[in-house]
Structures are given as structure tokens and as C-alpha cells.
Design a protein around this motif. Structure first.
Motif, PDB file in Angstrom:
ATOM      1  N   LYS A  64       7.243 -22.744 -18.550  1.00 38.19           N
ATOM      2  CA  LYS A  64       6.647 -22.535 -19.871  1.00 38.19           C
ATOM      3  C   LYS A  64       6.457 -23.901 -20.536  1.00 38.19           C
ATOM      4  CE  LYS A  64       7.992 -17.838 -20.738  1.00 38.19           C
ATOM      5  NZ  LYS A  64       6.673 -17.296 -20.512  1.00 38.19           N
ATOM      6  N   PHE A  65       5.263 -24.117 -21.085  1.00 40.67           N
ATOM      7  CA  PHE A  65       4.926 -25.388 -21.718  1.00 40.67           C
ATOM      8  C   PHE A  65       4.590 -25.188 -23.191  1.00 40.67           C
ATOM      9  CE2 PHE A  65       2.777 -27.689 -17.847  1.00 40.67           C
ATOM     10  CZ  PHE A  65       3.934 -27.564 -17.120  1.00 40.67           C
ATOM     11  N   LEU A  66       5.035 -26.134 -24.000  1.00 37.17           N
ATOM     12  CA  LEU A  66       4.457 -26.407 -25.305  1.00 37.17           C
ATOM     13  C   LEU A  66       3.786 -27.758 -25.137  1.00 37.17           C
ATOM     14  CD1 LEU A  66       7.310 -25.446 -27.800  1.00 37.17           C
ATOM     15  CD2 LEU A  66       5.236 -24.151 -27.270  1.00 37.17           C
ATOM     16  N   GLN A  67       2.542 -27.878 -25.563  1.00 38.48           N
ATOM     17  CA  GLN A  67       1.773 -29.096 -25.301  1.00 38.48           C
ATOM     18  C   GLN A  67       0.989 -29.479 -26.543  1.00 38.48           C
ATOM     19  OE1 GLN A  67      -0.203 -29.309 -21.471  1.00 38.48           O
ATOM     20  NE2 GLN A  67      -2.123 -29.797 -22.491  1.00 38.48           N
ATOM     21  N   ALA A  68       1.108 -30.755 -26.928  1.00 39.09           N
ATOM     22  CA  ALA A  68       0.422 -31.238 -28.122  1.00 39.09           C
ATOM     23  C   ALA A  68      -0.176 -32.609 -27.857  1.00 39.09           C
ATOM     24  CB  ALA A  68       1.394 -31.310 -29.298  1.00 39.09           C
ATOM     25  N   TYR A  69      -1.241 -32.912 -28.585  1.00 41.81           N
ATOM     26  CA  TYR A  69      -1.893 -34.210 -28.496  1.00 41.81           C
ATOM     27  C   TYR A  69      -1.570 -34.987 -29.755  1.00 41.81           C
ATOM     28  CZ  TYR A  69      -4.003 -32.516 -24.342  1.00 41.81           C
ATOM     29  OH  TYR A  69      -4.155 -32.039 -23.070  1.00 41.81           O
ATOM     30  N   ILE A  70      -1.096 -36.217 -29.553  1.00 40.31           N
ATOM     31  CA  ILE A  70      -0.710 -37.031 -30.704  1.00 40.31           C
ATOM     32  C   ILE A  70      -1.686 -38.176 -30.949  1.00 40.31           C
ATOM     33  CG2 ILE A  70       1.701 -36.368 -30.653  1.00 40.31           C
ATOM     34  CD1 ILE A  70       2.288 -38.958 -29.148  1.00 40.31           C
ATOM     35  N   ALA A  71      -2.560 -38.445 -29.991  1.00 43.18           N
ATOM     36  CA  ALA A  71      -3.633 -39.431 -30.169  1.00 43.18           C
ATOM     37  C   ALA A  71      -4.747 -39.084 -29.194  1.00 43.18           C
ATOM     38  CB  ALA A  71      -3.129 -40.849 -29.920  1.00 43.18           C
ATOM     39  N   THR A  72      -5.986 -39.168 -29.669  1.00 46.08           N
ATOM     40  CA  THR A  72      -7.125 -38.861 -28.807  1.00 46.08           C
ATOM     41  C   THR A  72      -8.274 -39.815 -29.110  1.00 46.08           C
ATOM     42  OG1 THR A  72      -8.091 -37.272 -30.352  1.00 46.08           O
ATOM     43  CG2 THR A  72      -6.545 -36.389 -28.722  1.00 46.08           C
ATOM     44  N   GLY A  73      -9.113 -39.991 -28.122  1.00 44.63           N
ATOM     45  CA  GLY A  73     -10.340 -40.757 -28.256  1.00 44.63           C
ATOM     46  C   GLY A  73     -11.333 -40.214 -27.254  1.00 44.63           C
ATOM     47  N   GLU A  74     -12.538 -40.744 -27.259  1.00 41.37           N
ATOM     48  CA  GLU A  74     -13.553 -40.238 -26.342  1.00 41.37           C
ATOM     49  C   GLU A  74     -13.161 -40.392 -24.880  1.00 41.37           C
ATOM     50  OE1 GLU A  74     -17.621 -41.304 -26.952  1.00 41.37           O
ATOM     51  OE2 GLU A  74     -17.345 -41.375 -29.127  1.00 41.37           O
ATOM     52  N   ASP A  75     -12.374 -41.423 -24.581  1.00 40.63           N
ATOM     53  CA  ASP A  75     -12.029 -41.682 -23.184  1.00 40.63           C
ATOM     54  C   ASP A  75     -10.517 -41.792 -22.962  1.00 40.63           C
ATOM     55  OD1 ASP A  75     -11.608 -44.046 -24.515  1.00 40.63           O
ATOM     56  OD2 ASP A  75     -12.472 -45.304 -22.944  1.00 40.63           O
ATOM     57  N   ARG A  76      -9.704 -41.233 -23.885  1.00 38.63           N
ATOM     58  CA  ARG A  76      -8.251 -41.364 -23.738  1.00 38.63           C
ATOM     59  C   ARG A  76      -7.522 -40.312 -24.548  1.00 38.63           C
ATOM     60  NH1 ARG A  76      -7.797 -47.065 -24.725  1.00 38.63           N
ATOM     61  NH2 ARG A  76      -9.895 -46.930 -23.941  1.00 38.63           N
ATOM     62  N   SER A  77      -6.299 -40.050 -24.113  1.00 35.57           N
ATOM     63  CA  SER A  77      -5.443 -39.151 -24.883  1.00 35.57           C
ATOM     64  C   SER A  77      -3.981 -39.482 -24.617  1.00 35.57           C
ATOM     65  CB  SER A  77      -5.714 -37.685 -24.525  1.00 35.57           C
ATOM     66  OG  SER A  77      -5.314 -37.409 -23.201  1.00 35.57           O
ATOM     67  N   ILE A  78      -3.155 -39.149 -25.599  1.00 34.66           N
ATOM     68  CA  ILE A  78      -1.703 -39.214 -25.443  1.00 34.66           C
ATOM     69  C   ILE A  78      -1.192 -37.819 -25.751  1.00 34.66           C
ATOM     70  CG2 ILE A  78       0.475 -40.241 -26.197  1.00 34.66           C
ATOM     71  CD1 ILE A  78      -1.145 -42.732 -27.014  1.00 34.66           C
ATOM     72  N   ARG A  79      -0.513 -37.253 -24.774  1.00 35.29           N
ATOM     73  CA  ARG A  79      -0.058 -35.874 -24.835  1.00 35.29           C
ATOM     74  C   ARG A  79       1.453 -35.831 -24.698  1.00 35.29           C
ATOM     75  NH1 ARG A  79      -1.827 -33.174 -19.554  1.00 35.29           N
ATOM     76  NH2 ARG A  79       0.119 -34.007 -18.755  1.00 35.29           N
ATOM     77  N   VAL A  80       2.066 -34.863 -25.356  1.00 30.95           N
ATOM     78  CA  VAL A  80       3.499 -34.624 -25.196  1.00 30.95           C
ATOM     79  C   VAL A  80       3.682 -33.168 -24.776  1.00 30.95           C
ATOM     80  CG1 VAL A  80       3.866 -34.109 -27.651  1.00 30.95           C
ATOM     81  CG2 VAL A  80       5.773 -34.896 -26.252  1.00 30.95           C
ATOM     82  N   ARG A  81       4.611 -32.951 -23.846  1.00 35.87           N
ATOM     83  CA  ARG A  81       4.910 -31.599 -23.367  1.00 35.87           C
ATOM     84  C   ARG A  81       6.403 -31.360 -23.409  1.00 35.87           C
ATOM     85  NH1 ARG A  81       1.622 -31.034 -17.706  1.00 35.87           N
ATOM     86  NH2 ARG A  81      -0.299 -30.191 -18.584  1.00 35.87           N
ATOM     87  N   ILE A  82       6.760 -30.142 -23.769  1.00 32.97           N
ATOM     88  CA  ILE A  82       8.126 -29.667 -23.589  1.00 32.97           C
ATOM     89  C   ILE A  82       8.046 -28.570 -22.534  1.00 32.97           C
ATOM     90  CG2 ILE A  82      10.119 -28.535 -24.642  1.00 32.97           C
ATOM     91  CD1 ILE A  82       9.249 -29.810 -27.315  1.00 32.97           C
ATOM     92  N   ILE A  83       8.837 -28.731 -21.484  1.00 37.78           N
ATOM     93  CA  ILE A  83       8.772 -27.851 -20.326  1.00 37.78           C
ATOM     94  C   ILE A  83      10.048 -27.023 -20.257  1.00 37.78           C
ATOM     95  CG2 ILE A  83       8.496 -27.754 -17.814  1.00 37.78           C
ATOM     96  CD1 ILE A  83       7.342 -30.766 -18.274  1.00 37.78           C
ATOM     97  N   ASP A  84       9.873 -25.718 -20.326  1.00 38.58           N
ATOM     98  CA  ASP A  84      10.992 -24.763 -20.263  1.00 38.58           C
ATOM     99  C   ASP A  84      12.048 -25.034 -21.325  1.00 38.58           C
ATOM    100  OD1 ASP A  84       9.862 -23.318 -18.135  1.00 38.58           O
ATOM    101  OD2 ASP A  84      10.733 -24.686 -16.653  1.00 38.58           O
ATOM    102  N   GLY A  85      11.684 -25.713 -22.398  1.00 47.03           N
ATOM    103  CA  GLY A  85      12.613 -26.007 -23.474  1.00 47.03           C
ATOM    104  C   GLY A  85      13.717 -26.975 -23.098  1.00 47.03           C
ATOM    105  N   GLU A  86      13.656 -27.536 -21.875  1.00 44.54           N
ATOM    106  CA  GLU A  86      14.755 -28.340 -21.348  1.00 44.54           C
ATOM    107  C   GLU A  86      14.411 -29.793 -21.055  1.00 44.54           C
ATOM    108  OE1 GLU A  86      15.973 -26.253 -17.860  1.00 44.54           O
ATOM    109  OE2 GLU A  86      16.720 -24.533 -19.002  1.00 44.54           O
TER     110      GLU A  86
END
Length: 166
Positions: free
Chosen positions: A25-47
Motif C-alpha cells: 500500500k502506497f501513499l504518494q505525494a509530489y513536493i516539487a515538479t517541473g516540465e522535465d523533473r519531479s521530486i516524489r515522496v512515498r510511504i510504503i505499507d506505513g512502515e
């Protein structure tokens, strides 16, 4: 430098369920984005949690850097998410030498199911299981970044549910 080479498909039916090896199970969010880039954070299985940086405009091949981070840091970063926090279950299905990752969305995109297959090279031609539908590799509407950050797209694809509690 790591390369991500993947194709993405809509899922046509439930045939994939018989082949599931593992699910997370994932929670996934983007904290920075651009036309050719992204920074993503994920929490996986709450652990556990991962921070991912992706670079490149090509939706088939991109540079990708991933790092483990503390879950508490990921939870704090998600508070600064651009757009919505995506909720999904990722099911891994092995099929004829390739692993298909079937993402079954919950929350805002409840009911949407897509599958990705990661390849070692652009020359790979994986056999495609019968349960796959239309290929959406080049369709930005189905990129997780666009789904999380684009309000117009959210209205088109989503079902209007709010962000999950962290």
C-alpha cells in the motif's frame, strides 16, 4: 545514474489477480515538479519511506534516483504536497520473464487500475498479458505526477474524494 524504462497500460479486466505475488500500500505525494523533473515522496505499507527524483521529458525512459528516508520525514513532506496525495495498492504480477506492477487506486482515483512493466532496455519486447487494455505510456494524463498535481485532470479522471489522513 539509474534509468527508468517502463511502459504503462490501462487494465481491461481482473485476470491479473490470479498472478499476484506481493502487494504493498502506497501513499504518494509530489513536493516539487517541473516540465522535465519531479521530486516524489512515498510511504510504503506505513512502515518505510522513499524519496525519488525523476529527470527527463520522455515518459518511456527517464533518469531516476531513489533514497530511503525516515517515515516521519515523509509524513512531514506530504503536508507540503502539491495537489493531492495519491493512495494505491501496488500488486506485483510476474508474467513470462517480466514483472508487471498493477496499481489499483483508492481515494480520489478509486476504480482506476493501471499496469506498468519495467524493462532493462528500450529493445525489450515483453509479452503482454490478455488482461491489459490500451497502452497509455505517452499519455501524460496517466502519469502519477499529473494525476496528483493537475486540477483539470483530477476532475476528468478522479471521483472527487479528499486527501487521505496521514
Amino acid at each position: 545514474m539509474a534509468k527508468e524504462i517502463e511502459r504503462k497500460f490501462l487494465v481491461a479486466d481482473d485476470g491479473w489477480k490470479a498472478g499476484v505475488g506481493t502487494t504493498s500500500k502506497f501513499l504518494q505525494a509530489y513536493i516539487a515538479t517541473g516540465e522535465d523533473r519531479s521530486i516524489r515522496v512515498r510511504i510504503i505499507d506505513g512502515e518505510r519511506a522513499r524519496l525519488t527524483i525523476k529527470l527527463g521529458r520522455d515518459l518511456l525512459v527517464r533518469d531516476e534516483f531513489e533514497y530511503d528516508i525516515p517515515v516521519a520525514d515523509a509524513e512531514e513532506l506530504m503536508q507540503a504536497a502539491i495537489g493531492i496525495v495519491l493512495e494505491k495498492s501496488r500488486h506485483r504480477v510476474d508474467y513470462r520473464g517480466f514483472t508487471f506492477e498493477v496499481d489499483e487506486f483508492a481515494g480520489f482515483y478509486h476504480g482506476l487500475i493501471v499496469a506498468e512493466v519495467e524493462m532493462r532496455s528500450t529493445e525489450d519486447r515483453p509479452d503482454l498479458p490478455a488482461w491489459l487494455g490500451r497502452e497509455v505510456t505517452g499519455d501524460k494524463r496517466y502519469s502519477n505526477m499529473a494525476m496528483a498535481t493537475n486540477e483539470d485532470l483530477s476532475a476528468e479522471l478522479g471521483h472527487g474524494l479528499s486527501n487521505p489522513p496521514l
